[in-house]
Design a protein around this motif. Structure first.
Motif, PDB file in Angstrom:
ATOM      1  N   ALA A 149       0.837  -1.214   0.000  1.00  9.84           N
ATOM      2  CA  ALA A 149       0.000   0.000   0.000  1.00  9.84           C
ATOM      3  C   ALA A 149       0.864   1.253   0.000  1.00  9.84           C
ATOM      4  CB  ALA A 149      -0.931  -0.012   1.206  1.00  9.84           C
ATOM      5  N   LEU A 150       1.866   1.286   0.854  1.00 11.75           N
ATOM      6  CA  LEU A 150       2.723   2.469   0.949  1.00 11.75           C
ATOM      7  C   LEU A 150       3.567   2.644  -0.319  1.00 11.75           C
ATOM      8  CD1 LEU A 150       3.920   4.792   2.621  1.00 11.75           C
ATOM      9  CD2 LEU A 150       5.629   3.155   3.440  1.00 11.75           C
ATOM     10  N   LEU A 151       4.254   1.556  -0.741  1.00 10.41           N
ATOM     11  CA  LEU A 151       5.108   1.647  -1.937  1.00 10.41           C
ATOM     12  C   LEU A 151       4.291   1.909  -3.192  1.00 10.41           C
ATOM     13  CD1 LEU A 151       7.636  -1.260  -1.258  1.00 10.41           C
ATOM     14  CD2 LEU A 151       8.005   1.189  -0.993  1.00 10.41           C
ATOM     15  N   GLY A 152       3.132   1.281  -3.295  1.00 11.76           N
ATOM     16  CA  GLY A 152       2.274   1.504  -4.461  1.00 11.76           C
ATOM     17  C   GLY A 152       1.846   2.943  -4.569  1.00 11.76           C
ATOM     18  N   THR A 153       1.531   3.566  -3.436  1.00  9.73           N
ATOM     19  CA  THR A 153       1.114   4.968  -3.446  1.00  9.73           C
ATOM     20  C   THR A 153       2.263   5.881  -3.846  1.00  9.73           C
ATOM     21  OG1 THR A 153      -0.465   4.482  -1.693  1.00  9.73           O
ATOM     22  CG2 THR A 153       0.100   6.792  -2.042  1.00  9.73           C
ATOM     23  N   VAL A 154       3.435   5.661  -3.254  1.00 14.54           N
ATOM     24  CA  VAL A 154       4.585   6.527  -3.545  1.00 14.54           C
ATOM     25  C   VAL A 154       5.017   6.374  -5.006  1.00 14.54           C
ATOM     26  CG1 VAL A 154       7.028   6.912  -3.031  1.00 14.54           C
ATOM     27  CG2 VAL A 154       5.397   6.551  -1.167  1.00 14.54           C
ATOM     28  N   PHE A 155       5.218   5.129  -5.446  1.00  7.88           N
ATOM     29  CA  PHE A 155       5.678   4.920  -6.820  1.00  7.88           C
ATOM     30  C   PHE A 155       4.594   5.247  -7.845  1.00  7.88           C
ATOM     31  CE2 PHE A 155       8.870   2.049  -4.757  1.00  7.88           C
ATOM     32  CZ  PHE A 155       9.977   2.777  -5.138  1.00  7.88           C
ATOM     33  N   GLY A 156       3.339   5.052  -7.496  1.00  6.67           N
ATOM     34  CA  GLY A 156       2.243   5.454  -8.387  1.00  6.67           C
ATOM     35  C   GLY A 156       2.231   6.952  -8.596  1.00  6.67           C
ATOM     36  N   ALA A 157       2.456   7.703  -7.501  1.00 10.79           N
ATOM     37  CA  ALA A 157       2.516   9.163  -7.617  1.00 10.79           C
ATOM     38  C   ALA A 157       3.701   9.585  -8.477  1.00 10.79           C
ATOM     39  CB  ALA A 157       2.613   9.789  -6.221  1.00 10.79           C
ATOM     40  N   CYS A 158       4.854   8.903  -8.326  1.00  8.24           N
ATOM     41  CA  CYS A 158       6.022   9.207  -9.169  1.00  8.24           C
ATOM     42  C   CYS A 158       5.704   8.975 -10.642  1.00  8.24           C
ATOM     43  CB  CYS A 158       7.217   8.351  -8.750  1.00  8.24           C
ATOM     44  SG  CYS A 158       7.921   8.816  -7.171  1.00  8.24           S
ATOM     45  N   ALA A 159       5.040   7.857 -10.949  1.00  7.28           N
ATOM     46  CA  ALA A 159       4.711   7.548 -12.343  1.00  7.28           C
ATOM     47  C   ALA A 159       3.751   8.583 -12.920  1.00  7.28           C
ATOM     48  CB  ALA A 159       4.113   6.145 -12.442  1.00  7.28           C
ATOM     49  N   VAL A 160       2.758   8.991 -12.131  1.00 11.07           N
ATOM     50  CA  VAL A 160       1.784   9.977 -12.619  1.00 11.07           C
ATOM     51  C   VAL A 160       2.451  11.336 -12.822  1.00 11.07           C
ATOM     52  CG1 VAL A 160      -0.298  11.263 -11.971  1.00 11.07           C
ATOM     53  CG2 VAL A 160      -0.215   8.793 -11.672  1.00 11.07           C
ATOM     54  N   ILE A 161       3.285  11.755 -11.873  1.00 12.36           N
ATOM     55  CA  ILE A 161       3.980  13.046 -12.012  1.00 12.36           C
ATOM     56  C   ILE A 161       4.915  13.022 -13.226  1.00 12.36           C
ATOM     57  CG2 ILE A 161       5.684  14.575 -10.932  1.00 12.36           C
ATOM     58  CD1 ILE A 161       4.413  13.798  -8.235  1.00 12.36           C
ATOM     59  N   GLY A 162       5.666  11.921 -13.420  1.00  9.45           N
ATOM     60  CA  GLY A 162       6.571  11.821 -14.572  1.00  9.45           C
ATOM     61  C   GLY A 162       5.826  11.857 -15.887  1.00  9.45           C
ATOM     62  N   ALA A 163       4.726  11.111 -15.998  1.00  7.59           N
ATOM     63  CA  ALA A 163       3.947  11.098 -17.244  1.00  7.59           C
ATOM     64  C   ALA A 163       3.321  12.451 -17.506  1.00  7.59           C
ATOM     65  CB  ALA A 163       2.881  10.007 -17.178  1.00  7.59           C
ATOM     66  N   ALA A 164       2.760  13.072 -16.471  1.00 11.32           N
ATOM     67  CA  ALA A 164       2.129  14.387 -16.650  1.00 11.32           C
ATOM     68  C   ALA A 164       3.155  15.429 -17.068  1.00 11.32           C
ATOM     69  CB  ALA A 164       1.428  14.807 -15.365  1.00 11.32           C
ATOM     70  N   GLY A 165       4.342  15.389 -16.475  1.00 12.44           N
ATOM     71  CA  GLY A 165       5.385  16.346 -16.852  1.00 12.44           C
ATOM     72  C   GLY A 165       5.830  16.175 -18.292  1.00 12.44           C
TER      73      GLY A 165
END
Length: 187
Positions: A149-165
């Motif tokens: 749950a913790l790692l999925g949230t952190v890495f999911g946010a990284c993936a979304v921020i990278g794709a959006a950027g």
């Protein structure tokens, strides 16, 4: 290997073969007469009837297929005696393998592209790193169920921020054109 034990005499054969066709015909007739009931049961069995229906269907199938015919049946293949048959090796135009000769013949000056990787913008590099690390982290978090749950949230946010950027920084189709004749096609 084991030796075969022949219980017969030296030149004695276990099943003597008949010398002429009459003996064979009479032996077959005797066999058919002795086993008439069994042969009749086999003849009236379900498999025999199924085989008979299959044989009748095969007889009804077309004896000639379109694939069996020569192409000349469908086209006018009558040709004068002085013309020979044309085939793929009779092609007289240029091949794609002769590109250099064709380019030299018509005088087109072709300059091969010289791709250059210019300086990479630091922001774009950071967004790519975030995207790749985010996707890899989400996949890796599946293998750690206690922290998923913790790692999925952190890495999911990284993936979304990278794709959006990366999407925000992407230049549109019209901004990449260099001139009036540039239609946007790239090699």
């Amino acid at each position: 290997m084991t030796d075969l034990n022949n219980s017969n005499g030296g030149d004695e054969r276990p099943n003597p073969t008949p010398n002429n066709g009459d003996d064979l015909d009479s032996a077959w007739a005797a066999f058919a007469e002795a086993h008439a009931d069994d042969l009749k049961d086999v003849e009236q069995s379900r498999n025999a009837k199924r085989f008979e229906r299959h044989a009748q269907r095969k007889e009804k199938e077309a004896l000639l297929s379109v694939n069996d015919l020569d192409n000349g049946v469908f086209t006018d293949d009558i040709r004068p005696l002085n013309r020979r048959v044309r085939g793929p090796r009779d092609n007289t135009s240029s091949s794609w393998l002769d590109t250099d000769d064709v380019m030299d013949r018509y005088g087109d000056d072709f300059t091969p592209p010289n791709p250059e990787i210019g300086p990479i913008k630091p922001a774009k590099l950071v967004f790519w790193i975030l995207l790749v690390a985010g996707v890899a982290g989400v996949i890796a978090s599946v293998f750690m169920p206690a922290l998923a749950a913790l790692l999925g949230t952190v890495f999911g946010a990284c993936a979304v921020i990278g794709a959006a950027g990366l999407i925000v920084q992407h230049k549109g189709h019209t901004q990449t054109r260099n001139g009036y004749t540039d239609d946007g096609a790239r090699v």
